[in-house]
Design a protein around this motif. Structure first.
Motif, mmCIF file in Angstrom:
data_model
loop_
_atom_site.group_PDB
_atom_site.id
_atom_site.type_symbol
_atom_site.label_atom_id
_atom_site.label_comp_id
_atom_site.label_asym_id
_atom_site.label_seq_id
_atom_site.Cartn_x
_atom_site.Cartn_y
_atom_site.Cartn_z
ATOM 1 N N ILE A 113 7.327 -0.975 -11.255
ATOM 2 C CA ILE A 113 6.566 0.141 -10.670
ATOM 3 C C ILE A 113 7.006 0.375 -9.233
ATOM 4 O O ILE A 113 7.274 1.506 -8.814
ATOM 5 N N LEU A 114 7.090 -0.695 -8.450
ATOM 6 C CA LEU A 114 7.477 -0.560 -7.045
ATOM 7 C C LEU A 114 8.902 -0.039 -6.915
ATOM 8 O O LEU A 114 9.229 0.656 -5.945
ATOM 9 N N GLY A 115 9.749 -0.366 -7.890
ATOM 10 C CA GLY A 115 11.131 0.109 -7.859
ATOM 11 C C GLY A 115 11.312 1.503 -8.413
ATOM 12 O O GLY A 115 12.417 2.047 -8.380
ATOM 13 N N GLY A 116 10.240 2.092 -8.959
ATOM 14 C CA GLY A 116 10.297 3.471 -9.420
ATOM 15 C C GLY A 116 10.831 3.675 -10.817
ATOM 16 O O GLY A 116 11.128 4.816 -11.202
ATOM 17 N N VAL A 117 10.929 2.595 -11.634
ATOM 18 C CA VAL A 117 11.475 2.766 -12.981
ATOM 19 C C VAL A 117 10.410 2.635 -14.067
ATOM 20 O O VAL A 117 10.722 2.745 -15.258
ATOM 21 N N TRP A 118 9.168 2.393 -13.679
ATOM 22 C CA TRP A 118 8.038 2.315 -14.620
ATOM 23 C C TRP A 118 6.912 3.146 -14.018
ATOM 24 O O TRP A 118 6.706 3.103 -12.802
ATOM 25 N N PRO A 119 6.177 3.923 -14.820
ATOM 26 C CA PRO A 119 5.152 4.812 -14.265
ATOM 27 C C PRO A 119 4.100 4.063 -13.448
ATOM 28 O O PRO A 119 3.653 2.970 -13.822
ATOM 29 N N ASN A 120 3.710 4.657 -12.329
ATOM 30 C CA ASN A 120 2.684 4.083 -11.464
ATOM 31 C C ASN A 120 1.312 4.516 -11.985
ATOM 32 O O ASN A 120 0.996 5.707 -11.986
ATOM 33 N N PRO A 121 0.465 3.588 -12.426
ATOM 34 C CA PRO A 121 -0.842 3.983 -12.988
ATOM 35 C C PRO A 121 -1.730 4.716 -11.990
ATOM 36 O O PRO A 121 -2.550 5.544 -12.387
ATOM 37 N N LEU A 122 -1.567 4.435 -10.696
ATOM 38 C CA LEU A 122 -2.383 5.121 -9.692
ATOM 39 C C LEU A 122 -2.013 6.595 -9.581
ATOM 40 O O LEU A 122 -2.798 7.395 -9.056
ATOM 41 N N GLN A 154 10.385 -3.851 -0.799
ATOM 42 C CA GLN A 154 10.458 -2.556 -0.096
ATOM 43 C C GLN A 154 11.911 -2.183 0.178
ATOM 44 O O GLN A 154 12.294 -1.016 0.079
ATOM 45 N N LYS A 155 12.736 -3.177 0.512
ATOM 46 C CA LYS A 155 14.136 -2.921 0.843
ATOM 47 C C LYS A 155 15.029 -2.881 -0.407
ATOM 48 O O LYS A 155 15.914 -2.029 -0.516
ATOM 49 N N TYR A 156 14.774 -3.788 -1.362
ATOM 50 C CA TYR A 156 15.704 -3.956 -2.477
ATOM 51 C C TYR A 156 15.132 -3.558 -3.836
ATOM 52 O O TYR A 156 15.829 -3.646 -4.846
ATOM 53 N N GLY A 157 13.867 -3.142 -3.884
ATOM 54 C CA GLY A 157 13.200 -2.949 -5.163
ATOM 55 C C GLY A 157 13.841 -1.917 -6.063
ATOM 56 O O GLY A 157 13.908 -2.101 -7.289
ATOM 57 N N ALA A 158 14.327 -0.825 -5.499
ATOM 58 C CA ALA A 158 14.914 0.225 -6.333
ATOM 59 C C ALA A 158 16.165 -0.272 -7.042
ATOM 60 O O ALA A 158 16.331 -0.068 -8.260
ATOM 61 N N SER A 159 17.058 -0.932 -6.311
ATOM 62 C CA SER A 159 18.297 -1.422 -6.931
ATOM 63 C C SER A 159 18.009 -2.583 -7.880
ATOM 64 O O SER A 159 18.618 -2.689 -8.959
ATOM 65 N N TYR A 160 17.060 -3.446 -7.510
ATOM 66 C CA TYR A 160 16.713 -4.586 -8.362
ATOM 67 C C TYR A 160 16.114 -4.121 -9.686
ATOM 68 O O TYR A 160 16.553 -4.548 -10.769
ATOM 69 N N SER A 161 15.132 -3.233 -9.630
ATOM 70 C CA SER A 161 14.471 -2.794 -10.865
ATOM 71 C C SER A 161 15.419 -1.989 -11.747
ATOM 72 O O SER A 161 15.381 -2.105 -12.979
ATOM 73 N N SER A 162 16.277 -1.179 -11.141
ATOM 74 C CA SER A 162 17.254 -0.426 -11.941
ATOM 75 C C SER A 162 18.209 -1.365 -12.670
ATOM 76 O O SER A 162 18.574 -1.122 -13.832
ATOM 77 N N LYS A 163 18.582 -2.447 -11.994
ATOM 78 C CA LYS A 163 19.477 -3.422 -12.627
ATOM 79 C C LYS A 163 18.771 -4.164 -13.754
ATOM 80 O O LYS A 163 19.395 -4.501 -14.775
ATOM 81 N N GLN A 196 0.834 -1.202 0.000
ATOM 82 C CA GLN A 196 0.000 0.000 0.000
ATOM 83 C C GLN A 196 0.869 1.252 0.000
ATOM 84 O O GLN A 196 0.617 2.201 -0.763
ATOM 85 N N GLN A 197 1.894 1.247 0.826
ATOM 86 C CA GLN A 197 2.790 2.408 0.878
ATOM 87 C C GLN A 197 3.587 2.550 -0.415
ATOM 88 O O GLN A 197 3.705 3.650 -0.966
ATOM 89 N N GLN A 198 4.118 1.451 -0.919
ATOM 90 C CA GLN A 198 4.952 1.516 -2.121
ATOM 91 C C GLN A 198 4.163 1.982 -3.346
ATOM 92 O O GLN A 198 4.700 2.665 -4.213
ATOM 93 N N LEU A 199 2.884 1.601 -3.418
ATOM 94 C CA LEU A 199 2.054 1.974 -4.558
ATOM 95 C C LEU A 199 1.342 3.315 -4.371
ATOM 96 O O LEU A 199 0.758 3.827 -5.326
ATOM 97 N N GLY A 200 1.365 3.870 -3.167
ATOM 98 C CA GLY A 200 0.582 5.055 -2.890
ATOM 99 C C GLY A 200 -0.905 4.771 -3.006
ATOM 100 O O GLY A 200 -1.679 5.615 -3.461
#
Length: 430
Positions: A216-225, A287-296, A93-97
């Motif tokens: 989306i959760l990692g911030g590299v694809w637009p969040n539809p919400l 939540q902990k690793y999503g940004a680095s994982y999705s960027s990779k 819920q927090q990650q997706l807003g």
């Protein structure tokens, strides 16, 4: 047939299935629609809870007693199970807003059925993507079988975006009750905000994020919400590296409560507790690793795409943009995509090929190999393997390269597997 033969036939089937699973676990997976769970998440698939129901209201207070009621039904309370599930849903819920997230749905198709049945009525018009443009094969069928009316949308073959001219023309005839964007050709994001601008506020917009939830959760694809959509739903085993399960997330709290009530009334019974627990753990990992994982993932996709072009392959993309997701569509001028797919499978490298428009494309995904630690080095090697298959080069070299890949990519990264005593922030708050 006596028991001796029955037992031996059964043992033979069981043994062969287990062996096939063991071989699959050692393969290199380049399919775009699967992933590898961590050991931390996978442990919940066989703890005993897989045989137990968890029937409680997702938001109800957790009682201290060993029992609770649902209507006049008394059943066992599983408080620690509920706490972990709740932590995972709060994290999503927090990650997706989102105002509300429900993780009880069983699969992407089940989530689709629930959303359509809960929020539209028989006779309503529902738009969804044509399978030729990447839409799910089941969407239009489900819409029509449930008494709604279906209209399929095209994508623009040049921009790889929605065909907004078609949409404007359709609006002159009738405005839909719901638009269901089930995007599975995820090379570039669609212009979702523009779709909301054209349709106005009354049409229910649903985005199926099954392929890109992790991105989306990692911030590299637009969040539809964040782009005017009412609902984002997804299965949870593609770029989100969880179990074969699903979630539905709503931007508006009242819409979420309405959806939850509809689910509880009869659109689901068992939520498959073990899968929900594995989903919750994966949500906390992301939540902990999503940004680095999705960027990779994106880094590897762009690297693989560049190497494929270097080796003479055609890569599907908008000429003005680089690959923006985990998915790469590739074809050769000399070798049929099905033949390339067959050559990879013979090496223990799993992928698939499918028709898009009038051409067959090999569809590669970088999400699982990235979770297993792949870098630009492995991306070049994968491109070289494809080149050698198309060049009909010596098989010994191909086998050697594939064995190197399997040795290099053997353990899960971006997970809790290597951590000790890690307590996600949500656990203490639940």
């Amino acid at each position: 047939m006596n028991n001796f033969y029955k037992e031996n036939i059964l043992n033979s089937f069981v043994h062969k299935a287990l062996m096939e699973g063991a071989i699959e676990s050692q393969s290199i997976n380049l399919t775009a629609n699967e992933n590898r769970m961590s050991k931390t998440a996978s442990v919940f698939l066989s703890t005993g809870v897989e045989a137990r129901y968890e029937l409680s209201d997702p938001d109800a207070p957790i009682p201290q007693e060993k029992f609770e009621f649902k209507g006049d039904l008394m059943y066992e309370n599983l408080p620690e199970t509920r706490k972990l599930i709740r932590a995972g849903m709060a994290s999503l819920q927090q990650q997706l807003g989102a105002a509300y997230v429900d993780g009880r749905v069983l699969s992407g198709v089940h989530a689709m059925e629930c959303t359509i049945l809960a929020l539209t009525d028989p006779g309503n018009l529902v738009w969804s993507l044509s399978p030729d443009g990447g839409g799910h094969f089941a969407t239009g069928f489900i819409v029509e079988r449930s008494g709604r009316r279906s209209k399929l949308l095209n994508i623009n073959s040049e921009t790889l975006d929605l065909d907004f001219e078609q949409i404007k023309n359709l609006l002159k005839i009738e405005k839909p009750k719901m638009v269901f964007i089930d995007q599975s050709f995820c090379v570039h994001p669609f212009s979702l905000g523009h779709l909301r601008d054209i349709l106005g506020e009354k049409t229910i917009l649903v985005y199926d994020a099954s392929h890109v939830l992790g991105l989306i959760l990692g911030g590299v694809w637009p969040n539809p919400l964040s782009m005017g959509f009412d609902i984002a739903q997804a299965n949870t085993h593609k770029t989100f590296p969880g179990p074969q399960k699903a979630i539905i997330a709503t931007k508006d709290a009242s819409l979420g409560l309405n959806l939850k009530a509809m689910l509880s009334k009869g659109l689901l019974s068992s939520q498959h507790t073990h899968h929900t627990l594995a989903l919750a753990v994966t949500a906390l990992e992301i939540q902990k690793y999503g940004a680095s994982y999705s960027s990779k993932i994106i880094e590897n996709s762009q690297s693989l795409s560049a190497w494929l072009v270097y080796y003479g392959f055609q890569v599907l993309r908008n000429a003005d943009q680089d690959i923006a997701g985990h998915m790469i569509f590739v074809r050769s001028e000399t070798t049929d995509a099905y033949e390339i797919c067959k050559g990879l499978l013979n090496l223990g490298i799993r992928t698939n090929a499918r028709k898009m428009g009038n051409q067959v494309w090999l569809r590669l995904g970088t999400q699982e190999v990235t979770r297993l630690g792949a870098t630009a080095v492995e991306m070049q090697l994968i491109a070289r393997i494809l080149f050698h298959i198309c060049s009909h080069e010596a098989s010994d070299q191909l086998v050697e390269m594939s064995h190197y890949l399997k040795k290099r990519l053997s353990s899960v990264h971006f997970s809790f597997d290597d951590l000790e005593n890690y307590e996600p922030s949500f656990v203490a708050a639940v």
